[in-house]
Write an enzyme that holds these catalytic residues in place. Structure first.
Site, PDB file in Angstrom:
ATOM      1  N   SER A 471     -32.424 -63.116   1.349  1.00 48.32           N
ATOM      2  CA  SER A 471     -33.724 -63.089   2.460  1.00 48.32           C
ATOM      3  C   SER A 471     -35.123 -62.640   1.431  1.00 48.32           C
ATOM      4  O   SER A 471     -35.482 -63.366   0.954  1.00 48.32           O
ATOM      5  CB  SER A 471     -33.281 -62.325   3.514  1.00 48.32           C
ATOM      6  N   ASP A 482     -41.865 -68.987  -9.168  1.00 48.53           N
ATOM      7  CA  ASP A 482     -42.849 -69.975  -9.180  1.00 48.53           C
ATOM      8  C   ASP A 482     -44.217 -69.606  -9.954  1.00 48.53           C
ATOM      9  O   ASP A 482     -44.748 -70.695 -10.453  1.00 48.53           O
ATOM     10  CB  ASP A 482     -43.208 -70.151  -7.732  1.00 48.53           C
ATOM     11  N   LYS A 497     -30.423 -67.528   2.070  1.00 50.46           N
ATOM     12  CA  LYS A 497     -30.554 -67.343   3.276  1.00 50.46           C
ATOM     13  C   LYS A 497     -32.063 -67.253   3.738  1.00 50.46           C
ATOM     14  O   LYS A 497     -32.656 -66.422   3.105  1.00 50.46           O
ATOM     15  CB  LYS A 497     -30.230 -66.017   4.126  1.00 50.46           C
TER      16      LYS A 497
END
Length: 785
Positions: A471, A482, A497
């Site tokens: 999470s 990224d 998740k």
């Protein structure tokens, strides 16, 4: 227990009232008129309507989902598929054509009641048969047959004779398990007789609302694995957890195939400090001081939790089948002192390591262990409010003062927490920009961004993850990947998740709508949105992949979102504009090759490979031999293997790098504390290390803490290589937090504006910005003792 994203009460109630206009909460003419029946009908209609209109997929409760509900309810009662006969299932199939309309229209639960009555009948037959076999039968353990304990997809018994054959197989396996644990035959008979009698007694004593809870929980799970019906007992547990202070052993539990299974340990809690328990262990009995153990196999989880909880300073004794051991392995006994679990025990901490480089010198590295993205909003009148971001910033400042050349951010046991903290903490490592995108049911995307250009740390950074990183951990890790800001090391991927849940208290809704209820019906937890990385890729299902994968006993598909039933799919949204830094990519190939060479020649990783092979075999076979001689020989081999490993570790870890543990208190003091002392086998000389249990007879020689230490050591070596390749000038950048230790005003405003929670199964949230901290589970019922 799963994460809860708490919406403001007015928001949740407003949603329900608007839905009420559609008519889904109106009483059908066919609804039962007695008070209890009318109340159950109201709760059922309300639950169904909220799922139809609020759950992310917006799927109507049609015949397809009704059929899935029937199947899930049968499995919730009879997960081993050994009680209901095929003739029972054939009879229940007649409900499929009317179940959808009866549930969403009238709120009729007669199907749940009828199936439960048949369950009690079959359970009574099983207990009578088993009791007779234990009293008069005999068991042979010399054959070479195999008992398969995984019957998730097995056919149901065709008739009572076939069911009795299954019951005898199961009883024989349980008998041998107790016998291998050292119990005399008379004690084994007594234990098993009491176990089955207790199971029947407990089932017969379930209140109607508890049966309804099982049924409605099965209903929520046909939508997705993280939508739940939370009965009032579960909500009571949540209220305890919200205070961030509870007395128990500090472990999150789930009901799994009849066992009370440990999902995770609360960092800093009694169980974690003791070193006696780990995730995956199965508790089979609980004993209070001076009393006989109470068997908890097949006991409702809420009852088992009541036995484990108790007064502060009191001991509780548990009989435990270790994680990774075969289903028929004998349990070992551990004793843990109950204590209060506080936020302070779960705070971030750091470590400084002077790692030898192999060239006659050392490189100083920092490691920050972050157990959750916590945020304590209870501070008043100028008191410092606890924040993961503020604490990590303080630790980074200390590491900077001590001239570390690189930092490891350890998220291996971090199952989530506050979304706001995930955003602000990511901002410690990037100048500014988007961190997470959230898409709601309508398809609208909201971007959670770091607006602050200040950077607390700009040097080489490695994020260490595992399958238990979930999470909010995946949001931070995905964003840093990224941006090209951090190298990701660990298991092949994180948990996966990427969904957000909202909790709606049903009693408050029913009061607002004038619906009578004689008891607190609990709450509905509904999946309402999904998370995406700045690149637009979802963290759902796939998680965040590591740049460098290390051998690990936790790196199994069974520990992932994809292992759950009916998870939401992976997808993408358009990328948000962000600055790609590409700090890592030029070095990934070389770093991966160097690590692979070390791992291939490292004896510690050979031990890990053995552990992984054993765990993989147990997970794949899901069966056990009922041959006593073979089982005892296997136990002897495991014991000898473990003893040999311990002897080799004395040589392998004769010396350890100089290491300093840094607490938040140390971060405010000049200089360094005394270095950590190690034993001859490389283990820290701490109370937790000295009391850690060793594998007992028949247990796999898997030492979770040892394996995690090996992973961290290799991660530090990877970071040292990264420092070497990048020729980093060291730690630089401004300390990000204010003097009070709380993020800047712009960050606090952002936190209050977003009001979202990163959801992950087993957090104990103290406020609307908290969520569960451990990876998800396939179980329907979870508690935190």
């Amino acid at each position: 227990m799963n994460l809860r994203r708490f919406a403001a009460p007015g928001v949740a109630l407003g949603l329900v009232i608007s839905l009420g206009a559609t008519g889904f909460v109106r009483r059908s003419a066919a609804a039962p008129q007695d008070p209890r029946g009318a109340e159950e009908a109201s709760i059922t209609r309300l639950t169904t309507g909220l799922l139809e209109h609020s759950q992310f997929a917006h799927h109507p409760f049609d015949r397809e989902l009704a059929g899935a509900l029937l199947d899930r309810y049968l499995d919730a009662l009879d997960g081993s598929r050994s009680l209901f006969l095929q003739s029972d299932v054939d009879k229940f199939a007649g409900y499929r054509s009317v179940l959808a309309q009866d549930t969403r229209g009238a709120g009729d639960t007669h199907v749940a009641q009828a199936i439960f009555e048949r369950y009690l009948e079959r359970l009574g037959q099983q207990v009578a048969y088993v009791t007779g076999e234990l009293r008069t039968g005999s068991f042979d353990f010399t054959g070479h047959d195999v008992y398969s304990f995984d019957r998730e997809h097995a056919p149901r018994p065709g008739d009572l004779t076939a069911a009795e054959a299954l019951w005898r197989q199961q009883l024989r396996a349980e008998y041998l398990q107790e016998k291998l644990g050292g119990k005399r035959p008379s004690v084994v008979v007594s234990t098993l007789t009491k176990r089955y009698a207790q199971q029947l007694k407990t089932a017969r004593s379930l209140h109607p609302e508890e049966v309804l809870e099982i049924y409605l929980d099965a209903l929520t799970h046909v939508y997705d694995p993280h939508s739940d019906y939370l009965g009032h007992e579960q909500m009571d547990s949540l209220s305890i957890a919200m205070n961030l202070s509870l007395v128990g052993i500090g472990a999150t539990l789930e009901a799994s195939e009849g066992y009370c299974k440990i999902l995770s340990l609360v960092p800093g809690g009694p169980a974690a400090r003791s070193g006696l328990l780990k995730a995956g262990d199965r508790i089979v009995a609980v004993a209070q001081p001076g009393q006989e153990p109470i068997d908890v196999v097949n006991m409702p989880l809420s009852r088992a939790v009541e036995l484990i909880r108790g007064p502060k300073g009191s001991p509780v004794t548990l009989e435990v089948i270790p994680s990774g051991a075969a289903d028929g392995s004998p349990p070992r006994t551990v004793s843990i002192m109950r204590d209060e679990v506080k936020l302070e025990d779960q705070a971030a901490k750091a470590r400084i390591v002077d790692l030898p480089t192999g060239h006659g010198d050392t490189v100083r590295l920092g490691v920050i262990d972050l157990p959750s993205f916590y945020a304590d909003m209870s501070g008043h009148n100028g008191a410092r409010r606890r924040s993961a971001t503020a604490d990590v910033a303080r630790l980074l400042a200390k590491l900077k003062d001590e001239h570390v050349r690189g930092v490891v951010l350890d998220l291996r046991r971090n199952g989530g927490g506050s979304l706001d903290e995930a955003i602000t903490l990511t901002g410690l490592f990037i100048r500014k920009g988007p961190v997470v995108q959230t898409r709601d049911q309508a398809g609208d995307v909201e971007v959670g961004a770091d607006p602050d250009p200040a950077v607390a740390y700009d040097g080489p950074l490695v994020v260490l993850t595992s399958r238990f990183s979930a999470s909010a951990s995946e949001i931070l890790t995905g964003a840093l990947k990224d941006y090209g800001r951090a190298l990701v090391v660990g298991d092949s991927s994180t948990f996966g998740k990427g969904t957000v849940q909202n909790i709606i208290p049903l009693a408050r809704v029913m009061d607002r709508m004038g619906l009578a209820h004689a008891y607190d019906p609990g709450a509905l937890k509904v999946t309402i949105s999904k998370f995406y990385r700045p690149s637009g890729a979802s963290t759902q299902l796939r998680g965040v992949a590591s740049d460098i994968v290390l051998p690990s006993p936790s790196d199994f598909r069974d520990v992932s979102e994809s292992a759950l039933k009916d998870p939401l799919p992976w997808d993408t949204v358009p990328p948000a504009p962000y600055e790609r830094l590409d700090r890592v990519q030029p070095y990934v190939g070389e770093l991966r090759q160097r690590s692979a060479r070390r791992v291939a020649g490292e004896q510690d990783f050979a031990f890990v490979a053995d552990d992984v092979a054993r765990l993989r075999h147990n997970l794949a076979t899901k069966s056990v031999s009922p041959n006593e001689a073979e089982r005892r020989a296997e136990m002897a081999r495991d014991k000898a293997s473990h003893e040999e490993r311990e002897r080799e570790e004395l040589t392998l870890h004769a010396s350890e790098p100089r290491t300093y543990d840094i607490t938040l208190e140390d971060a405010a003091s000049p200089g360094l504390p005394a270095p950590v002392a190690f034993t001859k086998d490389g283990k820290e000389t701490s109370p937790a290390a000295s009391t850690a249990a060793r594998p007992g007879p028949g247990e796999p020689a898997v030492d979770q803490d040892e394996d995690e230490s090996i992973e961290l050591t290799e991660c530090e070596r990877i970071l040292a290589d990264y420092v070497d390749l990048s020729r980093s000038p060291g730690l630089r950048g401004a300390h990000r937090a204010t003097n009070s230790g709380w993020p800047s005003h712009s960050r606090l405003a952002l936190a209050l504006r977003l009001k979202l929670v990163a959801s992950s199964p087993n957090e104990d949230p103290p406020s609307p910005v908290h969520c569960r901290r451990t990876p998800a589970s396939r179980a329907h019922d979870r508690r935190l003792p």
